[in-house]
Design a protein around this motif. Structure first.
Motif, PDB file in Angstrom:
ATOM      1  N   GLN A 170       0.825  -1.207   0.000  1.00 19.62           N
ATOM      2  CA  GLN A 170       0.000   0.000   0.000  1.00 19.62           C
ATOM      3  C   GLN A 170       0.863   1.263   0.000  1.00 19.62           C
ATOM      4  OE1 GLN A 170      -2.314  -1.054   3.506  1.00 19.62           O
ATOM      5  NE2 GLN A 170      -4.169  -1.321   2.264  1.00 19.62           N
ATOM      6  N   ILE A 171       1.952   1.258   0.764  1.00 20.25           N
ATOM      7  CA  ILE A 171       2.852   2.414   0.775  1.00 20.25           C
ATOM      8  C   ILE A 171       3.522   2.567  -0.582  1.00 20.25           C
ATOM      9  CG2 ILE A 171       5.016   3.304   1.729  1.00 20.25           C
ATOM     10  CD1 ILE A 171       4.211   2.270   4.407  1.00 20.25           C
ATOM     11  N   THR A 172       3.888   1.452  -1.188  1.00 17.78           N
ATOM     12  CA  THR A 172       4.517   1.505  -2.510  1.00 17.78           C
ATOM     13  C   THR A 172       3.567   2.121  -3.526  1.00 17.78           C
ATOM     14  OG1 THR A 172       5.880  -0.439  -2.013  1.00 17.78           O
ATOM     15  CG2 THR A 172       5.588   0.134  -4.331  1.00 17.78           C
ATOM     16  N   ALA A 173       2.292   1.714  -3.489  1.00 24.46           N
ATOM     17  CA  ALA A 173       1.296   2.278  -4.409  1.00 24.46           C
ATOM     18  C   ALA A 173       1.071   3.755  -4.128  1.00 24.46           C
ATOM     19  CB  ALA A 173      -0.015   1.503  -4.284  1.00 24.46           C
ATOM     20  N   LEU A 174       1.020   4.119  -2.855  1.00 25.04           N
ATOM     21  CA  LEU A 174       0.831   5.518  -2.466  1.00 25.04           C
ATOM     22  C   LEU A 174       1.956   6.391  -3.027  1.00 25.04           C
ATOM     23  CD1 LEU A 174       0.062   6.691   1.186  1.00 25.04           C
ATOM     24  CD2 LEU A 174       1.775   7.848  -0.204  1.00 25.04           C
ATOM     25  N   GLN A 175       3.188   5.948  -2.825  1.00 22.82           N
ATOM     26  CA  GLN A 175       4.335   6.751  -3.247  1.00 22.82           C
ATOM     27  C   GLN A 175       4.525   6.736  -4.761  1.00 22.82           C
ATOM     28  OE1 GLN A 175       5.551   8.818  -1.403  1.00 22.82           O
ATOM     29  NE2 GLN A 175       5.126   8.098   0.671  1.00 22.82           N
ATOM     30  N   ALA A 176       4.040   5.694  -5.432  1.00 24.45           N
ATOM     31  CA  ALA A 176       4.098   5.678  -6.895  1.00 24.45           C
ATOM     32  C   ALA A 176       3.318   6.846  -7.471  1.00 24.45           C
ATOM     33  CB  ALA A 176       3.547   4.360  -7.431  1.00 24.45           C
ATOM     34  N   GLY A 177       2.263   7.268  -6.759  1.00 26.55           N
ATOM     35  CA  GLY A 177       1.510   8.427  -7.183  1.00 26.55           C
ATOM     36  C   GLY A 177       2.103   9.717  -6.651  1.00 26.55           C
ATOM     37  N   LYS A 178       2.292   9.776  -5.351  1.00 24.72           N
ATOM     38  CA  LYS A 178       2.696  11.024  -4.707  1.00 24.72           C
ATOM     39  C   LYS A 178       4.056  11.522  -5.191  1.00 24.72           C
ATOM     40  CE  LYS A 178       3.272  13.140  -0.152  1.00 24.72           C
ATOM     41  NZ  LYS A 178       3.197  12.950   1.303  1.00 24.72           N
ATOM     42  N   THR A 242       6.099   3.793   7.337  1.00 23.71           N
ATOM     43  CA  THR A 242       7.021   4.229   6.288  1.00 23.71           C
ATOM     44  C   THR A 242       7.828   3.024   5.830  1.00 23.71           C
ATOM     45  OG1 THR A 242       8.844   4.722   7.793  1.00 23.71           O
ATOM     46  CG2 THR A 242       7.224   6.489   7.417  1.00 23.71           C
ATOM     47  N   PHE A 243       8.645   3.216   4.809  1.00 18.62           N
ATOM     48  CA  PHE A 243       9.517   2.133   4.370  1.00 18.62           C
ATOM     49  C   PHE A 243      10.486   1.730   5.489  1.00 18.62           C
ATOM     50  CE2 PHE A 243       8.241   3.904   0.222  1.00 18.62           C
ATOM     51  CZ  PHE A 243       7.818   2.736  -0.392  1.00 18.62           C
ATOM     52  N   VAL A 244      10.910   2.697   6.280  1.00 25.00           N
ATOM     53  CA  VAL A 244      11.835   2.392   7.380  1.00 25.00           C
ATOM     54  C   VAL A 244      11.119   1.624   8.479  1.00 25.00           C
ATOM     55  CG1 VAL A 244      13.257   3.393   9.209  1.00 25.00           C
ATOM     56  CG2 VAL A 244      13.358   4.322   6.898  1.00 25.00           C
ATOM     57  N   SER A 245       9.906   2.031   8.817  1.00 19.38           N
ATOM     58  CA  SER A 245       9.194   1.336   9.890  1.00 19.38           C
ATOM     59  C   SER A 245       8.834  -0.098   9.492  1.00 19.38           C
ATOM     60  CB  SER A 245       7.926   2.107  10.283  1.00 19.38           C
ATOM     61  OG  SER A 245       6.955   2.074   9.245  1.00 19.38           O
ATOM     62  N   LEU A 246       8.627  -0.333   8.203  1.00 21.85           N
ATOM     63  CA  LEU A 246       8.254  -1.671   7.740  1.00 21.85           C
ATOM     64  C   LEU A 246       9.458  -2.546   7.390  1.00 21.85           C
ATOM     65  CD1 LEU A 246       5.187  -0.789   5.498  1.00 21.85           C
ATOM     66  CD2 LEU A 246       5.148  -1.921   7.712  1.00 21.85           C
ATOM     67  N   LEU A 247      10.499  -1.944   6.860  1.00 16.93           N
ATOM     68  CA  LEU A 247      11.666  -2.723   6.426  1.00 16.93           C
ATOM     69  C   LEU A 247      12.820  -2.660   7.412  1.00 16.93           C
ATOM     70  CD1 LEU A 247      11.774  -1.656   2.642  1.00 16.93           C
ATOM     71  CD2 LEU A 247      10.929  -3.824   3.570  1.00 16.93           C
ATOM     72  N   GLY A 248      12.767  -1.700   8.341  1.00 13.70           N
ATOM     73  CA  GLY A 248      13.911  -1.439   9.191  1.00 13.70           C
ATOM     74  C   GLY A 248      14.887  -0.545   8.458  1.00 13.70           C
ATOM     75  N   LEU A 249      15.755   0.129   9.205  1.00 16.82           N
ATOM     76  CA  LEU A 249      16.675   1.076   8.581  1.00 16.82           C
ATOM     77  C   LEU A 249      17.609   0.388   7.595  1.00 16.82           C
ATOM     78  CD1 LEU A 249      17.404   4.056   8.534  1.00 16.82           C
ATOM     79  CD2 LEU A 249      19.000   3.644  10.418  1.00 16.82           C
ATOM     80  N   ASP A 250      18.202  -0.717   7.993  1.00 14.66           N
ATOM     81  CA  ASP A 250      19.117  -1.434   7.091  1.00 14.66           C
ATOM     82  C   ASP A 250      18.373  -2.008   5.891  1.00 14.66           C
ATOM     83  OD1 ASP A 250      21.277  -0.852   8.693  1.00 14.66           O
ATOM     84  OD2 ASP A 250      21.255  -2.784   9.756  1.00 14.66           O
ATOM     85  N   GLY A 251      17.175  -2.530   6.131  1.00 12.03           N
ATOM     86  CA  GLY A 251      16.387  -3.083   5.036  1.00 12.03           C
ATOM     87  C   GLY A 251      15.977  -2.027   4.034  1.00 12.03           C
ATOM     88  N   ALA A 252      15.636  -0.839   4.536  1.00 11.14           N
ATOM     89  CA  ALA A 252      15.258   0.257   3.647  1.00 11.14           C
ATOM     90  C   ALA A 252      16.450   0.701   2.804  1.00 11.14           C
ATOM     91  CB  ALA A 252      14.718   1.428   4.466  1.00 11.14           C
ATOM     92  N   LYS A 253      17.617   0.770   3.431  1.00  6.92           N
ATOM     93  CA  LYS A 253      18.825   1.152   2.685  1.00  6.92           C
ATOM     94  C   LYS A 253      19.153   0.122   1.605  1.00  6.92           C
ATOM     95  CE  LYS A 253      20.992   3.897   6.337  1.00  6.92           C
ATOM     96  NZ  LYS A 253      22.133   4.022   7.274  1.00  6.92           N
ATOM     97  N   ALA A 254      18.984  -1.150   1.934  1.00  3.24           N
ATOM     98  CA  ALA A 254      19.256  -2.212   0.957  1.00  3.24           C
ATOM     99  C   ALA A 254      18.270  -2.139  -0.207  1.00  3.24           C
ATOM    100  CB  ALA A 254      19.188  -3.575   1.633  1.00  3.24           C
ATOM    101  N   ARG A 255      17.001  -1.879   0.105  1.00  2.80           N
ATOM    102  CA  ARG A 255      15.988  -1.786  -0.954  1.00  2.80           C
ATOM    103  C   ARG A 255      16.254  -0.583  -1.848  1.00  2.80           C
ATOM    104  NH1 ARG A 255      13.525  -3.755  -4.898  1.00  2.80           N
ATOM    105  NH2 ARG A 255      11.363  -3.104  -5.253  1.00  2.80           N
TER     106      ARG A 255
END
Length: 289
Positions: A170-178, A242-255
């Motif tokens: 859902q966040i990915t879809a949201l940000q694809a627009g925003k 957010t991407f950080v809250s869902l993936l973690g800081l390291d996971g977000a950086k890797a993504r």
């Protein structure tokens, strides 16, 4: 090379916007338009100009859609900062428009910048072929409106009121627009002006836009507010996913790194001519503001 071209693009777009607005009546709304459209990284305009360069579109034509996308972007930030939206008092280290003037001026100046964007892509100086100009306007309307940026912003506001946090999809879809929709329009602009297939640029921008937003979420957690020129950690304070809250800081950086690499790979058809765009894909995840 990237920093040089970014600065060059920013300067050219600023000069062009100033020139276009030179004959406007000097009233507070126009002053607010100039104020809000000044500064920033001009990354979207840079994508327009670099895409045009890849397709041999003359700079004097490409500067019009480059200015258009920055006018649209400035309008979106001005409205995003309003008390009824994100209620921010700082933008690029300066008071937001509704703070410096008032809410009515911010609304009207944003409206005027939005229409200025469409004026820029539909004027004859943008492209000799009216069908191309019409396509640029149509695709810009879709990217900026209820299919794209506005849809993403509406989803963001709805998420703040929702009882359950958004999922990663859902966040990915949201940000694809925003965020992503204007990046995609910018990157494809040169190909559209040249009558070429915009598919490589579309793939590039889809990955780039998501990487940019993930980097924003990372900066919101560990960035410097003075460098960012705006309030940070507001998403965490509001309890938003957010991407950080869902993936973690390291996971977000890797993504973000994966997306940056995917963006670079999508430009393979252009070989070394697209190296500056590849540098831009690396820049968006390494920036500090």
């Amino acid at each position: 090379m990237l920093q040089i071209r970014l600065k060059q693009a920013a300067a050219e777009v600023q000069t062009h916007l100033d020139t276009v607005m030179n004959d406007f009546t000097d009233v507070p709304v126009v002053e607010a338009m100039r104020y809000a459209s000044a500064g920033g990284k001009r990354l979207r305009a840079f994508l327009v100009l670099e895409g045009a360069r890849l397709h041999d579109v003359p700079r004097e034509n490409a500067i019009w859609p480059a200015a258009a996308i920055e006018a649209i972007h400035a309008y979106s930030l001005m409205h995003d900062d309003l008390p009824c939206m994100d209620d921010d008092e700082l933008r690029r280290g300066l008071p937001t428009v509704h703070v410096k003037w008032d809410e009515a001026t911010a609304v009207l100046a944003g409206d005027a910048l939005q229409t200025l964007g469409f004026e820029c892509v539909t004027c004859p100086e943008c492209h000799a072929d009216p069908q191309v100009r019409a396509e640029l306007a149509l695709t810009l309307a879709r990217a900026a409106g209820a299919r794209g940026m506005v849809l993403g912003q509406a989803r963001d506001i709805a998420a703040e009121k929702a009882q359950n946090a958004l999922t990663l999809d859902q966040i990915t879809a949201l940000q694809a627009g925003k965020t992503g929709a204007l990046f995609e329009w910018s990157a494809q602009c040169g190909a559209r002006m040249a009558g070429a297939d915009p598919a490589p640029e579309r793939a590039f921008a889809t990955a780039l836009g998501l990487a940019f937003q993930i980097a924003d979420d990372i900066l919101d957690v560990e960035g410097d507010a003075e460098k960012a020129g705006k309030r940070l950690q507001k998403d965490a304070d509001a309890g938003k996913a957010t991407f950080v809250s869902l993936l973690g800081l390291d996971g977000a950086k890797a993504r973000a790194q994966e997306l940056s690499e995917a963006a670079c790979d999508s430009l393979a058809p252009y070989g070394s001519q697209a190296d500056t765009l590849r540098d831009a894909a690396r820049f968006v995840i390494a920036r500090d503001n």
